[in-house]
Design an enzyme around this catalytic site. Structure first.
Site, short mmCIF file in Angstrom:
data_model
loop_
_atom_site.label_atom_id
_atom_site.label_comp_id
_atom_site.label_asym_id
_atom_site.label_seq_id
_atom_site.Cartn_x
_atom_site.Cartn_y
_atom_site.Cartn_z
N ARG A 1 124.07 23.94 87.62
CA ARG A 1 123.44 25.00 88.42
C ARG A 1 122.54 24.41 89.51
O ARG A 1 122.41 25.00 90.58
CB ARG A 1 122.64 25.94 87.52
CG ARG A 1 123.53 26.90 86.78
CD ARG A 1 122.75 27.84 85.92
NE ARG A 1 123.57 28.97 85.51
CZ ARG A 1 123.24 29.84 84.58
NH1 ARG A 1 122.10 29.72 83.95
NH2 ARG A 1 124.04 30.84 84.29
N LYS B 1 132.09 38.81 70.22
CA LYS B 1 132.31 40.23 69.99
C LYS B 1 133.13 40.92 71.06
O LYS B 1 133.11 40.53 72.22
CB LYS B 1 130.95 40.93 69.92
CG LYS B 1 130.17 40.55 68.69
CD LYS B 1 128.86 41.28 68.69
CE LYS B 1 128.08 40.98 67.42
NZ LYS B 1 126.73 41.53 67.49
N GLY C 1 128.68 30.98 80.19
CA GLY C 1 127.95 29.74 79.89
C GLY C 1 128.58 28.95 78.77
O GLY C 1 128.74 27.73 78.86
N GLY D 1 127.00 36.46 82.67
CA GLY D 1 126.84 37.91 82.76
C GLY D 1 127.31 38.45 84.10
O GLY D 1 127.99 39.48 84.17
P1 AMP Z 1 130.11 35.21 73.64
O1 AMP Z 1 128.68 35.02 74.01
O2 AMP Z 1 130.46 36.61 73.26
O3 AMP Z 1 131.06 34.60 74.64
O4 AMP Z 1 130.32 34.42 72.28
C1 AMP Z 1 130.15 33.03 72.16
C2 AMP Z 1 129.90 32.76 70.70
O5 AMP Z 1 130.98 33.22 69.94
C3 AMP Z 1 129.75 31.30 70.39
O6 AMP Z 1 128.42 31.03 70.06
C4 AMP Z 1 130.69 31.09 69.19
O7 AMP Z 1 130.08 30.37 68.15
C5 AMP Z 1 130.96 32.51 68.74
N1 AMP Z 1 132.25 32.62 68.04
C6 AMP Z 1 133.46 32.26 68.48
N2 AMP Z 1 134.41 32.45 67.54
C7 AMP Z 1 133.78 32.96 66.46
C8 AMP Z 1 134.21 33.36 65.17
N3 AMP Z 1 135.50 33.27 64.79
N4 AMP Z 1 133.29 33.83 64.31
C9 AMP Z 1 132.00 33.92 64.68
N5 AMP Z 1 131.52 33.55 65.88
C10 AMP Z 1 132.40 33.07 66.77
#
Ligand code: AMP
Length: 397
Positions: free
Chosen positions: A35, A202, A355, A378
């Protein structure tokens, strides 16, 4: 969108809102300075035009009014100085709009750079406070927003401040313009096949973006924790894997919409499963049909990696947002690392947003192989959702 090149800035006082919110390790060392490096073009442009430069950024989330050292931008000033390769030190203000910042700003000579302290030390930043914005605006004749990673937020240094500059005195910096142009071009006229790879924890955080993407892409590949909500919606038993039960209907709807539009929809066919959310435990490589009760999928398995590689083979444009598993733990990082390698090896235009995903690509050593790695998680999601960013709207008002 007007950019800094469209303004007459020669010799003027220029306020540049940057996004210096870089990751640091437990010792305070900057672990990824992308960045800061991406901000150099705009800063150098101003140096070459003999401007008096005031830089501002937020850094993480300090408690307003409390000047804790760990939230200070001092390490950024040092790194910026190293990267700019200039003789003069970067002046570092002890505060944001206080006595020190004001007296240092007043004594700037042409080509000098002053970095204000963390904007979020002041409560007015996140509350988009007019009087705080006015104080920030008083530092300069020209306002430049180069903080793509922060321009999805209506904060004082992004939004309210722009009211104190007319159209001839405010514009986007080079990084901001590059990010916006890249995303809009990719979404408006992608070279097909256009494939979206979506992962992360999620569905909820990426629901709107996925709904929009289904209308634009030829294929969608889902990995990470969010895959289990889709798998459960299809009737699979996913044990203790991350599931958002309240979004099963939405997941179903996205799959229906994909089907109706002829968009190919790919879910993991196997997982790396564990009985607990830990690295120091037994893991099993299992088909998604066989996740035992109480176990959870923490990464995609080797068969999914092979399947996704096939699906990506003919891609001409790929957008990737979200890791394939809990990549922070070595044991569950292979799916994400392999995905990074696969995407990097394609002949497609490859765009990485978010990120965490940029971090995966960096760790995998693929950062230079990607066409474009966004500095804003974001903000890039908002663009995928088809929304206009408050920071961009404010520049045009
Ligand atoms: P996001 O911020 O929604 O892009 O999510 C990123 C996070 O998703 C990372 O910290 C990963 O550890 C978590 N993640 C990815 N796959 C899984 C999984 N199968 N179960 C739980 N957490 C996960």
């Amino acid at each position: 969108m007007k950019t800094i090149k469209d303004l007459d800035i020669d010799g003027k006082r220029v306020f540049i809102r940057c996004d210096f919110n870089v990751p640091k390790d437990e010792f305070g060392n900057i672990t990824d300075d992308r960045r800061i490096r991406e901000a150099l073009a705009t800063i150098r442009y101003c140096i070459d035009r003999e401007c008096k430069i005031v830089l501002a950024s937020h850094y993480e989330r300090p408690q307003p009014g409390k000047y804790e050292e760990r939230f200070s931008l001092k390490p950024v000033a040092k790194r910026l100085h190293t990267l700019l390769k200039i003789k003069n030190e970067i002046l570092m203000a002890e505060d944001v709009v206080g006595e020190d910042a004001k007296s240092k700003a007043a004594s700037l000579e042409s080509g000098d750079i002053l970095l204000l302290e963390n904007l979020r030390y002041e409560a007015g930043e996140t509350s988009n406070d007019e009087s705080f914005a006015k104080e920030l605006a008083s530092f300069a004749d020209v306002y430049i927003n180069d903080a793509f990673g922060a321009c999805h937020r209506k904060h004082a240094s992004i939004d309210a401040i722009t009211r104190y500059f007319d159209q001839e005195h405010k514009a986007a910096g080079f990084l901001m313009a590059k990010e916006i142009n890249f995303f809009s071009k990719m979404l408006e006229e992608p070279i097909r096949p256009f494939v979206a790879v979506v992962g992360g924890s999620k569905v909820s955080g990426k629901l709107q973006a996925m709904i929009k993407l289904v209308d634009k892409v030829d294929k969608i590949i889902i990995g990470g924790g969010m895959a289990f909500t889709f798998l459960k919606a299809l009737g699979y038993e996913v044990g203790n894997s991350l599931v958002e039960d309240d979004l099963l209907a939405e997941a179903e709807e996205i799959m229906q919409k994909a089907k109706a539009r002829g968009v190919k929809f790919y879910l993991p066919v196997d997982v790396v499963a564990a009985a607990e959310f830990s690295e120091n435990t037994t893991v099993k490589y299992l088909p998604v049909q066989e996740i035992p009760e109480g176990w959870m999928g923490l990464d995609i398995g080797p068969a999914s990696i092979r399947l996704f590689r096939e699906a990506l083979n003919d891609a001409k444009t790929i957008i990737w947002n979200g890791p394939m598993g809990v990549y922070e733990m070595d044991r569950y990082s292979k799916g994400s690392t392999m995905m990074s390698n696969i995407i990097a090896q394609t002949h497609a235009t490859t765009v990485v947003g978010g990120g965490d995903t940029a971090d995966v690509v960096n760790r995998a050593g693929d950062i230079d192989e990607m066409t474009f790695v966004s500095t804003g998680g974001g903000a890039s999601l908002k663009l995928l959702e088809g929304e206009r960013l408050p920071g961009v709207v404010a520049l045009q008002a």
